[in-house]
Design a protein around this motif. Structure first.
Motif, PDB file in Angstrom:
ATOM      1  N   MET A 250    -165.732 -19.078  38.245  1.00 31.57           N
ATOM      2  CA  MET A 250    -166.889 -18.742  37.419  1.00 31.57           C
ATOM      3  C   MET A 250    -167.854 -19.930  37.389  1.00 31.57           C
ATOM      4  O   MET A 250    -167.440 -21.077  37.523  1.00 31.57           O
ATOM      5  N   THR A 251    -169.117 -19.623  37.194  1.00 35.61           N
ATOM      6  CA  THR A 251    -170.116 -20.696  37.073  1.00 35.61           C
ATOM      7  C   THR A 251    -170.403 -21.031  35.621  1.00 35.61           C
ATOM      8  O   THR A 251    -171.002 -22.062  35.318  1.00 35.61           O
ATOM      9  N   GLY A 252    -169.961 -20.161  34.731  1.00 36.85           N
ATOM     10  CA  GLY A 252    -170.179 -20.396  33.300  1.00 36.85           C
ATOM     11  C   GLY A 252    -169.433 -19.370  32.481  1.00 36.85           C
ATOM     12  O   GLY A 252    -168.976 -18.348  32.994  1.00 36.85           O
ATOM     13  N   ILE A 253    -169.301 -19.632  31.195  1.00 34.90           N
ATOM     14  CA  ILE A 253    -168.608 -18.720  30.285  1.00 34.90           C
ATOM     15  C   ILE A 253    -169.628 -17.711  29.753  1.00 34.90           C
ATOM     16  O   ILE A 253    -170.687 -18.114  29.235  1.00 34.90           O
ATOM     17  N   PRO A 254    -169.345 -16.411  29.886  1.00 34.31           N
ATOM     18  CA  PRO A 254    -170.286 -15.388  29.404  1.00 34.31           C
ATOM     19  C   PRO A 254    -170.595 -15.558  27.916  1.00 34.31           C
ATOM     20  O   PRO A 254    -169.740 -15.982  27.128  1.00 34.31           O
ATOM     21  N   ALA A 255    -171.823 -15.202  27.553  1.00 27.88           N
ATOM     22  CA  ALA A 255    -172.265 -15.341  26.157  1.00 27.88           C
ATOM     23  C   ALA A 255    -171.378 -14.545  25.209  1.00 27.88           C
ATOM     24  O   ALA A 255    -171.162 -14.948  24.057  1.00 27.88           O
ATOM     25  N   GLY A 256    -170.826 -13.435  25.681  1.00 32.20           N
ATOM     26  CA  GLY A 256    -169.983 -12.607  24.835  1.00 32.20           C
ATOM     27  C   GLY A 256    -168.674 -13.265  24.444  1.00 32.20           C
ATOM     28  O   GLY A 256    -167.954 -12.743  23.576  1.00 32.20           O
ATOM     29  N   LEU A 257    -168.341 -14.398  25.066  1.00 31.94           N
ATOM     30  CA  LEU A 257    -167.101 -15.122  24.746  1.00 31.94           C
ATOM     31  C   LEU A 257    -167.362 -16.387  23.940  1.00 31.94           C
ATOM     32  O   LEU A 257    -166.471 -17.228  23.783  1.00 31.94           O
ATOM     33  N   SER A 258    -168.574 -16.539  23.433  1.00 30.58           N
ATOM     34  CA  SER A 258    -168.943 -17.775  22.733  1.00 30.58           C
ATOM     35  C   SER A 258    -168.139 -17.998  21.455  1.00 30.58           C
ATOM     36  O   SER A 258    -168.020 -19.130  20.983  1.00 30.58           O
ATOM     37  N   ALA A 259    -167.566 -16.921  20.900  1.00 27.68           N
ATOM     38  CA  ALA A 259    -166.780 -17.061  19.667  1.00 27.68           C
ATOM     39  C   ALA A 259    -165.420 -17.697  19.921  1.00 27.68           C
ATOM     40  O   ALA A 259    -164.758 -18.151  18.976  1.00 27.68           O
ATOM     41  N   TRP A 260    -165.023 -17.733  21.178  1.00 28.67           N
ATOM     42  CA  TRP A 260    -163.709 -18.290  21.509  1.00 28.67           C
ATOM     43  C   TRP A 260    -163.864 -19.748  21.940  1.00 28.67           C
ATOM     44  O   TRP A 260    -164.785 -20.087  22.688  1.00 28.67           O
ATOM     45  N   PRO A 261    -162.962 -20.657  21.506  1.00 28.91           N
ATOM     46  CA  PRO A 261    -163.034 -22.075  21.923  1.00 28.91           C
ATOM     47  C   PRO A 261    -162.500 -22.259  23.337  1.00 28.91           C
ATOM     48  O   PRO A 261    -161.414 -22.794  23.566  1.00 28.91           O
ATOM     49  N   ARG A 289    -157.272  -9.545  26.008  1.00 29.09           N
ATOM     50  CA  ARG A 289    -157.928  -8.235  26.007  1.00 29.09           C
ATOM     51  C   ARG A 289    -159.452  -8.394  26.141  1.00 29.09           C
ATOM     52  O   ARG A 289    -160.100  -7.680  26.907  1.00 29.09           O
ATOM     53  N   THR A 290    -160.005  -9.386  25.432  1.00 33.86           N
ATOM     54  CA  THR A 290    -161.451  -9.626  25.497  1.00 33.86           C
ATOM     55  C   THR A 290    -161.874 -10.061  26.891  1.00 33.86           C
ATOM     56  O   THR A 290    -162.922  -9.636  27.408  1.00 33.86           O
ATOM     57  N   LEU A 291    -161.054 -10.906  27.527  1.00 36.37           N
ATOM     58  CA  LEU A 291    -161.356 -11.328  28.902  1.00 36.37           C
ATOM     59  C   LEU A 291    -161.383 -10.127  29.830  1.00 36.37           C
ATOM     60  O   LEU A 291    -162.258 -10.013  30.710  1.00 36.37           O
ATOM     61  N   HIS A 294    -164.481  -8.184  29.739  1.00 32.02           N
ATOM     62  CA  HIS A 294    -165.592  -8.832  30.437  1.00 32.02           C
ATOM     63  C   HIS A 294    -165.343  -8.921  31.942  1.00 32.02           C
ATOM     64  O   HIS A 294    -166.095  -9.597  32.664  1.00 32.02           O
ATOM     65  N   GLY A 295    -164.315  -8.237  32.417  1.00 32.42           N
ATOM     66  CA  GLY A 295    -164.024  -8.205  33.850  1.00 32.42           C
ATOM     67  C   GLY A 295    -163.487  -9.509  34.409  1.00 32.42           C
ATOM     68  O   GLY A 295    -163.566  -9.752  35.620  1.00 32.42           O
ATOM     69  N   ILE A 296    -162.951 -10.370  33.541  1.00 30.78           N
ATOM     70  CA  ILE A 296    -162.410 -11.662  33.987  1.00 30.78           C
ATOM     71  C   ILE A 296    -160.911 -11.509  34.223  1.00 30.78           C
ATOM     72  O   ILE A 296    -160.155 -11.176  33.306  1.00 30.78           O
ATOM     73  N   GLU A 297    -160.502 -11.697  35.454  1.00 30.34           N
ATOM     74  CA  GLU A 297    -159.097 -11.555  35.827  1.00 30.34           C
ATOM     75  C   GLU A 297    -158.485 -12.926  36.088  1.00 30.34           C
ATOM     76  O   GLU A 297    -159.168 -13.846  36.562  1.00 30.34           O
ATOM     77  N   PHE A 298    -157.215 -13.059  35.794  1.00 31.49           N
ATOM     78  CA  PHE A 298    -156.531 -14.318  36.065  1.00 31.49           C
ATOM     79  C   PHE A 298    -155.243 -14.029  36.834  1.00 31.49           C
ATOM     80  O   PHE A 298    -154.658 -12.943  36.748  1.00 31.49           O
TER      81      PHE A 298
END
Length: 324
Positions: A250-261, A289-291, A294-298
């Motif tokens: 990823m190039t950055g953390i999506p704005a929708g995840l800003s609540a997570w540290p 679940r939130t990831l 946002h379509g973020i897979e690990f």
């Protein structure tokens, strides 16, 4: 009728060491210790941690009566360290950092002398046991000047134990010693604690404190900033860290995840989530679940808990007044 001192000594629930309002200021105005209040429980292993110059050795020297406090009181096993020095000091064994030994004496002569110095009757069987436990029996007739540094350290421990103290101070006992001695020493410490001896140690090997101690005290710039049961300290101040290795960078953390540290690694291949050790771990399930939303897979995840060293570093570098 028992005296107050005798009653305190007989009361096993009373702290074996009580330090109350102790300050130490040296000539020139340097304040080495600032209003130290500390109770050490009978039969515990207490680890005193702090950076160089924090005041660890000064505090030990005050309790042992080597240095006089500027103000405050210190009680050791029911005896005031200043008013009843001889009785108080007889309860204490001290293994100092420095290798001070009677170079021209034999090992046997120096431990025998140390026992007599505190008014203890001769007991060859006890001294033999101490020397055997420290792997010194074969060296009992050797002059101390002929021993290696590790063997001299063993002699210091034997001297400290010669008069059967109820309190044992180990001031940086592992500094410059070999692995074999370290293992022998900690095996003996556990045995002594099982027999009722109270152990107070300072160490730079924080993993030893983590393994051995019942309680931890942290001193910084002459102030005792925390005293806590080891398990409670690690639970209260410890952190957990979850590292997720991503399938696609990823190039950055999506704005929708800003609540997570969350912190993104420099190469963009991993997300790191830090949380309190006492935090409900259902929060991790919510994060995963939130990831997914946002379509973020690990492809991998791993967790890590804070060590005592992590907590120690965070405490001594935390701004004054922010300790929990």
């Amino acid at each position: 009728m028992k005296t107050a001192t005798a009653a305190m000594t007989a009361n096993s629930s009373a702290p074996i060491i009580s330090v109350c309002g102790v300050n130490k200021t040296y000539a020139g105005g340097f304040q080495a210790l600032k209003k130290i209040d500390l109770d050490i429980k009978r039969g515990e292993i207490f680890a005193l941690l702090g950076p160089n110059g924090a005041g660890k050795t000064t505090l030990i020297s005050l309790i042992c009566g080597i240095v006089k406090a500027t103000s405050g009181t210190i009680i050791a096993d029911g005896h005031d360290i200043m008013r009843d020095y001889r009785a108080a000091r007889a309860t204490i064994g001290l293994v100092p950092q420095e290798l001070h030994t009677d170079a021209f004496e034999s090992v046997w002569a120096t431990v025998k002398f140390s026992r007599g110095l505190f008014g203890k009757a001769p007991d060859a069987a006890y001294l033999e046991k101490v020397l055997r436990d420290l792997s010194l029996w074969d060296k009992r007739n050797a002059k101390i000047m002929t021993l290696s540094g590790g063997m001299k350290r063993r002699v210091l421990i034997a001297k400290a134990l010669a008069h059967e103290p109820t309190i044992l101070f180990l001031d940086e006992p592992s500094a410059g010693v070999d692995v074999e001695l370290r293992h022998d020493m900690w095996r003996m410490v556990r045995t002594l604690r099982a027999q009722g001896t109270t152990i107070i140690l300072t160490t730079h090997y924080i993993e030893e404190a983590e393994d051995m101690a019942d309680r931890i005290g942290v001193i910084s710039k002459g102030e005792l900033i925390v005293v806590e049961d080891k398990a409670v300290l690690m639970r209260k101040l410890g952190k957990k860290q979850l590292t997720l290795t991503l399938r696609r960078p990823m190039t950055g953390i999506p704005a929708g995840l800003s609540a997570w540290p969350l912190v993104l690694s420099d190469d963009g291949h991993a997300l790191v989530y830090s949380f309190d050790a006492q935090e409900d771990e259902t929060g991790i399930a919510d994060l995963l679940r939130t990831l997914g939303e946002h379509g973020i897979e690990f492809k991998d995840l791993r967790s890590r808990e804070s060590s005592l060293e992590d907590i120690f570093v965070s405490l001594v570098h935390r701004p004054k007044g922010t300790q929990e």
